[in-house]
Design a protein around this motif. Structure first.
Motif, short mmCIF file in Angstrom:
data_model
loop_
_atom_site.label_atom_id
_atom_site.label_comp_id
_atom_site.label_asym_id
_atom_site.label_seq_id
_atom_site.Cartn_x
_atom_site.Cartn_y
_atom_site.Cartn_z
N THR A 1 -17.50 57.26 -22.08
CA THR A 1 -18.73 56.69 -21.55
C THR A 1 -19.03 55.38 -22.28
O THR A 1 -18.98 55.34 -23.51
CB THR A 1 -19.93 57.64 -21.74
OG1 THR A 1 -19.65 58.89 -21.11
CG2 THR A 1 -21.20 57.07 -21.12
N HIS B 1 -21.77 52.10 -22.58
CA HIS B 1 -23.12 51.61 -22.27
C HIS B 1 -23.15 50.09 -22.42
O HIS B 1 -22.70 49.56 -23.44
CB HIS B 1 -24.15 52.25 -23.20
CG HIS B 1 -24.31 53.73 -22.99
ND1 HIS B 1 -25.32 54.27 -22.24
CD2 HIS B 1 -23.56 54.78 -23.42
CE1 HIS B 1 -25.21 55.58 -22.22
NE2 HIS B 1 -24.14 55.93 -22.93
N CYS C 1 -28.52 48.04 -23.14
CA CYS C 1 -29.04 49.39 -23.42
C CYS C 1 -30.02 49.39 -24.59
O CYS C 1 -30.94 50.20 -24.65
CB CYS C 1 -27.89 50.37 -23.70
SG CYS C 1 -26.90 49.97 -25.17
N SER D 1 -24.82 49.54 -28.05
CA SER D 1 -23.60 50.09 -27.43
C SER D 1 -22.74 50.77 -28.48
O SER D 1 -22.15 51.84 -28.22
CB SER D 1 -22.80 48.98 -26.75
OG SER D 1 -23.57 48.31 -25.79
N TYR E 1 -24.15 51.55 -17.20
CA TYR E 1 -23.21 52.34 -18.00
C TYR E 1 -22.08 52.82 -17.10
O TYR E 1 -22.23 52.90 -15.87
CB TYR E 1 -23.92 53.54 -18.67
CG TYR E 1 -24.41 54.60 -17.72
CD1 TYR E 1 -23.63 55.73 -17.42
CD2 TYR E 1 -25.67 54.50 -17.14
CE1 TYR E 1 -24.09 56.71 -16.55
CE2 TYR E 1 -26.13 55.48 -16.27
CZ TYR E 1 -25.34 56.57 -15.98
OH TYR E 1 -25.79 57.55 -15.13
#
Length: 527
Positions: A170, A172, A176, A184, A158
């Motif tokens: 942010t 990801h 993930c 995501s 990330y």
């Protein structure tokens, strides 16, 4: 036209024909039956057979069709003969060279010019789609490999973008979903999702590390828990590396999330085994001590019992002399006891000494048996009621301190079962101890029952107490190793876990339930 021109035209035609991967066939129908089938010249490129070979052997086309696809091809032909709308199908054929080819078969029905309800035949277009199928298969294989690879990934990256010391974005990575269960896109839609996923007890520490990363401070990899989308708890290792500009200001930091749940489970199992080993060593040491103490108690107790019997015999002789004396002088006082008025009390005192000695002897024998080295065998015939009586004898003092209302309700018709006396006794002692500790008032009842289930295929032991009960949250975890509500008073959280394992090893069940103001622990064992 010159011979040269003719030769060029034939060559050109042949090259064109060789490049064709489709061909047309025509089926004539008379009285709803196939009367003739003609295959176009390009059939050779698709099937490996010439027009002549296909016309010479009327069944050749059908035998070329792959066994698993023949039913589909027959159904298509049947619909065409009836003049129904026919959908194109894809099926396999066996080429003359033995290889499998994929074709698309498209049919158009022909009707009589004068009677549009009368089917006179149908034309079919056979297209070689082998390359397309191979490409699709390659794509499926590639996608499967990608899925397998994605499923095997236990890490993902990330990126946190920082502007002027504040987090602005942010992102990801796609893996993930494997670690957290969320995609995501779900993280983009819900900026607080990652924070909420962190187990509450770990949030403060994770935020502290994140703040250090924003400031550009060096951070060692740290471990914490998250709540997966399916509700399970996962352990992850969070490794953070900051990215800075030429002035040293943090532009972003990248994090690697590694799923270490399996490793943590292995560590917990190793810890459990270590604790069980320590517990086992304690029990061995305790057994040696108990055996020694029991021996030390047994010796003076033997003197007490022997002397008590002697005193009773002496008293019988003394009693005769006292009877003669009291006839002449009346009442005699012995250590404050008036004889013969309280003659029976003296008998009771002497008998109490003997009974007390016998009780000490039984307790000592029980302790020695409990401490004796266990072979681990579970094939011996054991009496459930005998196990209950022996366990009660050992913990009788605890029971007397906990309640004034202790009851035994033992079914005398219970058959002997196969098992290990000491192990089952250990389970019952644990359950009785827990029930005694749950009682908050000496007027609360503690009952132990034995019996047969309605099917007569199982015996049961029930330990029923009217104590403070068990919360639902505790009930869910009470058999988990190391789970205890008595850590402050020396609880290890292994008692019920070990008891559960022992009962399971006997092929039985151990469970708890609340019934109004009672907690009922039940052991069921096969007959």
């Amino acid at each position: 036209m010159s011979p040269k021109s003719t030769s060029f035209t034939q060559t050109h035609y042949q090259l064109l024909l060789d490049s064709v991967t489709d061909y047309i066939y025509t089926v004539s129908i008379v009285n709803e039956q196939v009367s003739d089938t003609k295959h176009g010249p390009a059939c050779f490129n698709v099937t490996g057979y010439t027009q002549h070979e296909l016309e010479e052997d009327e069944d050749l086309w059908f035998t070329m069709v792959h066994d698993d696809d023949r039913k589909l091809v027959l159904e298509q032909a049947a619909l065409a003969k009836l003049g129904k709308t026919v959908k194109e199908i894809e099926h396999r054929i066996t080429h003359k060279d033995g290889s499998i080819r994929w074709v698309r078969n498209t049919i158009v029905v022909r009707f009589d010019d004068k009677d549009d309800s009368k089917v006179v035949g149908y034309d079919g277009l056979i297209q070689n789609i082998t390359d397309k199928k191979l490409a699709e298969e390659a794509l499926r294989s590639s996608e499967q490999r990608y899925r397998n690879l994605l499923n095997s990934i236990t890490d993902y990256i990330y990126t946190v973008t920082v502007d002027k010391g504040k987090v602005v974005k942010t992102e990801h990575g796609p893996a993930c979903v494997k670690v957290t269960g969320y995609t995501s896109e779900e993280y983009v839609e819900d900026e607080e999702l990652w924070y909420r996923m962190i187990v509450e007890e770990d949030r403060k520490e994770v935020v502290r590390f994140a703040n250090k990363a924003v400031k550009g401070e060096s951070i060692q990899p740290f471990e914490h828990r998250i709540i997966h989308k399916d509700g399970t708890i996962r352990w992850v290792r969070n490794t953070i590396v900051a990215r800075k500009d030429s002035t040293g200001s943090v532009l972003a930091y990248d994090g690697l999330i590694s799923d270490i749940t399996d490793r943590k489970k292995a560590e917990q199992l190793a810890t459990l085994q270590k604790e069980q080993l320590i517990q086992a060593e304690k029990m061995v040491t305790l057994g040696i001590l108990v055996s020694g103490v029991a021996h030390e108690i047994n010796n003076p107790n033997n003197f007490i019992m022997l002397n008590a019997r002697m005193l009773q015999k002496i008293w019988l002789d003394v009693e005769q002399h006292l009877d003669c004396m009291t006839k002449e002088k009346g009442s005699v006082e012995l250590a404050g006891i008036h004889y013969p008025a309280e003659k029976e009390q003296i008998h009771r005192l002497l008998q109490a000494v003997t009974d007390g000695g016998k009780r000490i002897q039984k307790i000592v024998t029980g302790l020695k048996d409990f401490a004796r080295q266990d072979t681990g065998e579970m094939k011996a015939g054991v009496s459930i009621n005998e196990i209950v009586n022996q366990a009660v004898l050992i913990v009788n003092n605890l029971i007397q301190k906990a309640t004034n209302r202790f009851e035994l309700d033992l079914n005398t018709q219970i058959p002997v079962i196969k098992g290990n006396f000491q192990k089952l006794e250990q389970v019952l002692i644990n359950l009785i101890t827990n029930s005694c500790q749950a009682l908050t008032d000496k007027n609360q009842r503690l009952t132990i029952q034995t019996g047969l289930t309605s099917s007569n295929k199982e015996v049961f032991i029930r330990v029923i107490d009217e104590g403070k009960g068990i919360d639902d949250d505790v009930m869910k975890h009470m058999f988990d190793p190391f789970f205890t509500t008595k850590r402050d008073t020396g609880g290890t959280g292994l008692g019920l876990s070990i008891s559960y394992t022992i009962v399971k090893d006997h092929g039985g069940e151990l469970y708890f339930k609340r019934d109004q103001q009672k907690t009922i622990a039940t052991i069921k064992l096969p007959v």
